[in-house]
Enzyme design. Sequence first.
Site, PDB file in Angstrom:
ATOM      1  N   ASP A  29      30.743  46.112  43.810  1.00  0.00           N
ATOM      2  CA  ASP A  29      30.283  44.935  44.553  1.00  0.00           C
ATOM      3  C   ASP A  29      28.803  44.995  44.925  1.00  0.00           C
ATOM      4  OD1 ASP A  29      32.614  43.401  44.457  1.00  0.00           O
ATOM      5  OD2 ASP A  29      33.535  44.651  45.990  1.00  0.00           O
ATOM      6  N   ASP A  79      37.290  40.342  39.487  1.00  0.00           N
ATOM      7  CA  ASP A  79      36.209  39.963  40.407  1.00  0.00           C
ATOM      8  C   ASP A  79      34.835  40.398  39.882  1.00  0.00           C
ATOM      9  OD1 ASP A  79      38.742  40.787  41.392  1.00  0.00           O
ATOM     10  OD2 ASP A  79      38.096  40.677  43.459  1.00  0.00           O
ATOM     11  N   GLY A 138      47.839  46.610  33.034  1.00  0.00           N
ATOM     12  CA  GLY A 138      47.318  45.755  34.089  1.00  0.00           C
ATOM     13  C   GLY A 138      48.254  45.779  35.285  1.00  0.00           C
ATOM     14  N   TRP A 144      37.452  33.649  40.475  1.00  0.00           N
ATOM     15  CA  TRP A 144      36.306  34.494  40.064  1.00  0.00           C
ATOM     16  C   TRP A 144      36.085  34.370  38.557  1.00  0.00           C
ATOM     17  CZ3 TRP A 144      33.881  35.193  44.230  1.00  0.00           C
ATOM     18  CH2 TRP A 144      34.335  35.886  45.358  1.00  0.00           C
TER      19      TRP A 144
HETATM   20  N1  GLY Z   1      36.621  40.859  45.677  1.00  0.00           N
HETATM   21  C1  GLY Z   1      37.667  41.042  46.613  1.00  0.00           C
HETATM   22  C2  GLY Z   1      38.362  39.791  46.951  1.00  0.00           C
HETATM   23  O1  GLY Z   1      38.109  38.749  46.346  1.00  0.00           O
HETATM   24  O2  GLY Z   1      39.196  39.828  47.844  1.00  0.00           O
END
Ligand code: GLY
Length: 396
Positions: free
Chosen positions: A113, A174, A232, A250
């Site tokens: 992130d 994400d 997965g 996302w």
């Molecule tokens: N990237 C973590 C979430 O979307 O909760």
Amino acid sequence: MLHQIAFEPLNHPPASASDIVRLRDTLGQAREAVLARLRANLAAFGDKFPAETCVNGYYPLTENVEWTTSFWTGQLWLAWEMSGEEAFREAARRQVRSFGLRIAGRHDTNTHDLGFLYTLSCVADWRLNASREARGFALQAAEALLERYHPKAQIIQAWGDLDDPEQAGRMIIDCTMNLPLLYWASEQTGDPRFASAARAHVNQSARFLVRPDASTYHTYYMDRLTGEPRFGNTQQGYADDSCWSRGQAWAIYGFLLSFIYTGDKEMVRLSKKVANYFLNRLPEDGVCHWDLALQGTDALRDSSSAAIAVCGLLELVKHLPVSDPDRAVYQAWATHMLSSLNQYYLAKPDDACNGLLKHSVYHLASDKGVDECCSWGDYFYVEALMRASGSWKLYW
Ligand code: GLY
């Protein structure tokens, strides 16, 4: 080589004609309400950051830790662009210095992130103010993000130490949103390593995180020693084989961001396919349940996914020819969803709450941020308002 991924015919949103009026009638008020809330929060938060989500309606305050602090900085940049008020810019620039200290000390940076963290703080400052200092911080963060790349598996590991047996070789959907930092770093430096890792990762995401029906896994494990795909599963979704709504949102936006940097049209097609899967599974007001498998139930909504999807759809329509029959439908969906967010999800001034967008779900199974405002929901909602109000140059 990409496997066959279904292209579902796209359903139309309900009552799309009146949505245009509804959006027009709610947009100005929503912008005013957002700016008023951000002014008040800036005064209350000082140089602290809001935590990932509200707790009982209010954000706990933190230092610059965790994966979400830049969503606050990003809102301040947007508020400055929206209002021209210098106080927003000054606060955002102070926060950029905090991001500089964070990356210099490698404090809580063991995460993919870094893309979210440094794009919405430092790359935004570089784009808006040509800040060399912010550029340097963002380039350091890109180096740290590149360290998470497994060359054999060709993926960026999401979480934890690279040799942590629970996390090694694990990528998550994400991460498509974290790749712009790498593409940007190659553009800035001329060093191809960043963009080449991002391209490899996005291709592996398309191959393994997207299922043949165009739904997505939240997470996927690769064998980092052999490079072979493993399996997965989910971290935050309803089930391993369900489709976690935020992951799908996302994907809509994230695959498109790779197209913007690489020009790979396959990424636009992929964004459309995952968008169709998402849009075909929405309740009447266009704001998804927290998992798309829960369509038709009274499961909680995740307004943050809706805000992310609106931004992705408004970006998507910019890259489709007017002759594309789905282009107007994506626009209509974005209008429908954003007018619902304005009308039903934006916190009212007298609500017992200091976030912007109510009714998000962070992680239901661990009872974190359930039916609360969250920092990324607030950020993407403000980005959506900016996009709906006129042309906006991306921070991504
Ligand atoms: N990237 C973590 C979430 O979307 O909760």
